[in-house]
Scaffold this active site. Structure first.
Site, mmCIF file in Angstrom:
data_model
loop_
_atom_site.group_PDB
_atom_site.id
_atom_site.type_symbol
_atom_site.label_atom_id
_atom_site.label_comp_id
_atom_site.label_asym_id
_atom_site.label_seq_id
_atom_site.Cartn_x
_atom_site.Cartn_y
_atom_site.Cartn_z
ATOM 1 N N LYS A 66 -18.641 1.983 5.765
ATOM 2 C CA LYS A 66 -18.239 1.302 4.534
ATOM 3 C C LYS A 66 -18.228 2.319 3.404
ATOM 4 O O LYS A 66 -19.249 2.922 3.089
ATOM 5 C CB LYS A 66 -19.200 0.159 4.222
ATOM 6 C CG LYS A 66 -18.878 -0.518 2.897
ATOM 7 C CD LYS A 66 -19.653 -1.779 2.686
ATOM 8 C CE LYS A 66 -19.317 -2.387 1.340
ATOM 9 N NZ LYS A 66 -20.040 -3.612 1.077
ATOM 10 N N LYS A 100 -22.227 2.705 -6.357
ATOM 11 C CA LYS A 100 -22.819 2.501 -5.033
ATOM 12 C C LYS A 100 -22.744 3.750 -4.159
ATOM 13 O O LYS A 100 -22.866 3.686 -2.948
ATOM 14 C CB LYS A 100 -22.145 1.301 -4.356
ATOM 15 C CG LYS A 100 -22.319 -0.009 -5.133
ATOM 16 C CD LYS A 100 -21.912 -1.230 -4.313
ATOM 17 C CE LYS A 100 -22.251 -2.529 -5.052
ATOM 18 N NZ LYS A 100 -21.992 -3.729 -4.223
ATOM 19 N N LYS A 102 -14.351 -0.147 6.634
ATOM 20 C CA LYS A 102 -13.960 -0.837 5.410
ATOM 21 C C LYS A 102 -13.849 0.155 4.263
ATOM 22 O O LYS A 102 -14.769 0.952 4.098
ATOM 23 C CB LYS A 102 -15.039 -1.883 5.090
ATOM 24 C CG LYS A 102 -14.852 -2.609 3.795
ATOM 25 C CD LYS A 102 -16.008 -3.520 3.555
ATOM 26 C CE LYS A 102 -15.874 -4.101 2.180
ATOM 27 N NZ LYS A 102 -17.035 -4.816 1.753
ATOM 28 N N SER A 148 -10.080 -6.697 -0.709
ATOM 29 C CA SER A 148 -9.471 -7.425 -1.822
ATOM 30 C C SER A 148 -8.407 -6.626 -2.570
ATOM 31 O O SER A 148 -7.331 -7.143 -2.881
ATOM 32 C CB SER A 148 -10.566 -7.892 -2.785
ATOM 33 O OG SER A 148 -11.338 -6.796 -3.240
ATOM 34 N N TYR A 151 -7.587 -11.346 3.705
ATOM 35 C CA TYR A 151 -7.213 -12.474 2.843
ATOM 36 C C TYR A 151 -5.814 -12.976 3.190
ATOM 37 O O TYR A 151 -5.396 -14.024 2.724
ATOM 38 C CB TYR A 151 -7.295 -12.046 1.367
ATOM 39 C CG TYR A 151 -8.673 -11.531 1.013
ATOM 40 C CD1 TYR A 151 -9.705 -12.413 0.702
ATOM 41 C CD2 TYR A 151 -8.973 -10.163 1.068
ATOM 42 C CE1 TYR A 151 -10.988 -11.957 0.436
ATOM 43 C CE2 TYR A 151 -10.245 -9.697 0.798
ATOM 44 C CZ TYR A 151 -11.247 -10.593 0.490
ATOM 45 O OH TYR A 151 -12.514 -10.140 0.249
HETATM 46 C C1 PBG Z 1 -21.035 -6.900 -0.643
HETATM 47 C C2 PBG Z 1 -19.607 -6.801 -0.241
HETATM 48 C C3 PBG Z 1 -18.527 -6.221 -0.930
HETATM 49 C C4 PBG Z 1 -17.377 -6.523 -0.201
HETATM 50 C C5 PBG Z 1 -17.782 -7.223 0.935
HETATM 51 N N1 PBG Z 1 -19.163 -7.384 0.904
HETATM 52 C C6 PBG Z 1 -18.485 -5.518 -2.239
HETATM 53 C C7 PBG Z 1 -19.232 -4.275 -2.446
HETATM 54 O O1 PBG Z 1 -19.817 -3.694 -1.521
HETATM 55 O O2 PBG Z 1 -19.297 -3.876 -3.602
HETATM 56 C C8 PBG Z 1 -15.971 -6.151 -0.587
HETATM 57 C C9 PBG Z 1 -14.865 -6.966 0.040
HETATM 58 C C10 PBG Z 1 -13.523 -6.846 -0.583
HETATM 59 O O3 PBG Z 1 -13.269 -6.060 -1.514
HETATM 60 O O4 PBG Z 1 -12.635 -7.606 -0.155
HETATM 61 N N2 PBG Z 1 -21.851 -5.839 -0.373
#
Ligand code: PBG
Length: 323
Positions: A193, A215, A246, A272, A311
């Site tokens: 991620k 983050k 991801k 997203s 989505y």
């Molecule tokens: C929470 C989380 C996030 C997403 C999924 N779980 C956001 C992040 O890590 O800041 C993002 C999903 C998306 O953008 O569609 N930790």
């Protein structure tokens, strides 16, 4: 003369020799849940996605099931007043998200329901882990993630989705679930991620953006690929059932890398921002929405993803049904 075009001369031949197949069974549809009743709140940066209250969400899931979607990932939109530094609401007995898991599984026993495990939706700091003096603590976060996972398992979740990127969390959660008898609860780990700007619209949907800092000390650097092998190896070793990459589209090489190196199913999160960009361009008439959706999802599958969190799932299912 070699004429590869002969294998493209008709739709019948093209379909016969197609190397990649994508069906609605490969897709996982994200849903956003808000407390209360009769709520369907638009998310301006995520067109056609809503924050649903449980009563309306049940109807939405029914529609999706009738379109052939059988796997969902559920995210909670938590009121600011319920957030604290230790994300205690995430495992509170009166938590509306846990109640929704119970009811969804009661109404739709045959769907696969996946959760999100991370502190950010419940944290007053907006971070995925515990914050102390501006630092994100790793080992101190694990028991919180454990309590969150166990509560979700007790509520009936099918797949736990740790999205927090703390070290050692998959092993910690697996051990705890096994100890408590939840040996059939799966873990789909967010393995690779990345610290990505593509999550912007999701954080709008949840109001979960970090209150300070970023983050980057826990999510991966977009510059790195080999590091994804380290993360995936650890998650596999610690007991993950599926490994996720991801975001998806800007990381197709990473999806491919994991597919080549691991025997576990590989999934990808078409996030997203990737969805919002297509909507924005389609709204301007610059791109064709359906074609871009199909090509994007197919590319993620071709790169090696077995399952795709997206989505687009509902629009894809609708398109397939109408075809
Ligand atoms: C929470 C989380 C996030 C997403 C999924 N779980 C956001 C992040 O890590 O800041 C993002 C999903 C998306 O953008 O569609 N930790």
């Amino acid at each position: 003369m070699h004429r590869p075009r002969r294998n493209r001369k008709s739709a019948a031949i093209r379909n016969m020799v197609a190397e990649t197949h994508l069906g609605v069974e490969h897709l996982i549809y994200p849903l956003f849940l808000v407390e209360g009743s009769n709520k369907k709140i638009e998310i301006s940066s995520l067109p056609n996605m809503y924050r649903w209250s449980l009563d309306l969400l049940l109807k939405e899931v029914e529609t999706c099931v009738s379109l052939g979607i059988h796997t969902f990932v559920l995210f909670p939109v938590v009121d600011e007043s319920k957030k604290d530094e230790i994300a205690s609401y995430s495992y509170a007995s009166d938590n509306f998200y846990l109640e929704a898991i119970r009811q969804l599984k009661e109404h739709f026993p045959h769907i696969e329901l996946m959760s999100d495990v991370a502190m950010d939706p419940y944290s007053s700091d907006g971070h995925d882990g515990l914050v102390k003096d501006g630092e994100i603590l790793n080992d101190e976060t694990l028991p919180i993630l454990g309590k969150m996972s166990l509560s979700q398992a007790q509520a009936g979740i099918d797949i736990i989705g740790p999205s927090d990127m703390m070290d050692g969390r998959v092993g910690y959660i697996r051990e705890l679930l096994d100890l408590e008898g939840y040996t059939q609860t799966s873990i789909m780990s967010y393995s690779a991620k990345y610290a990505s700007a593509f999550y912007g619209p999701f954080r709008d949907a949840l109001d979960s953006a970090p209150k300070h800092g970023d983050k980057k000390t826990y999510q991966m650097n977009p510059a790195n690929k080999r590091e994804a092998l380290i993360e995936a190896s650890l998650d596999a070793e610690e007991g993950a059932d599926m490994l996720m990459v991801k975001p998806a589209l800007a990381y197709l090489d990473v999806i491919h890398l994991l597919k080549e190196n691991f025997d576990l199913p590989i999934t990808a999160y078409n996030v997203s921002g990737e969805y919002a960009m297509v909507h924005a361009a389609a709204q301007k008439g610059w791109l064709d929405y359906d074609s871009i959706m199909l090509e994007s999802l197919l590319s993620i599958k071709r790169a090696g993803a077995d399952g795709i969190l997206t989505y687009f799932a509902k629009d894809f299912a609708q398109l397939k049904k109408d075809a």
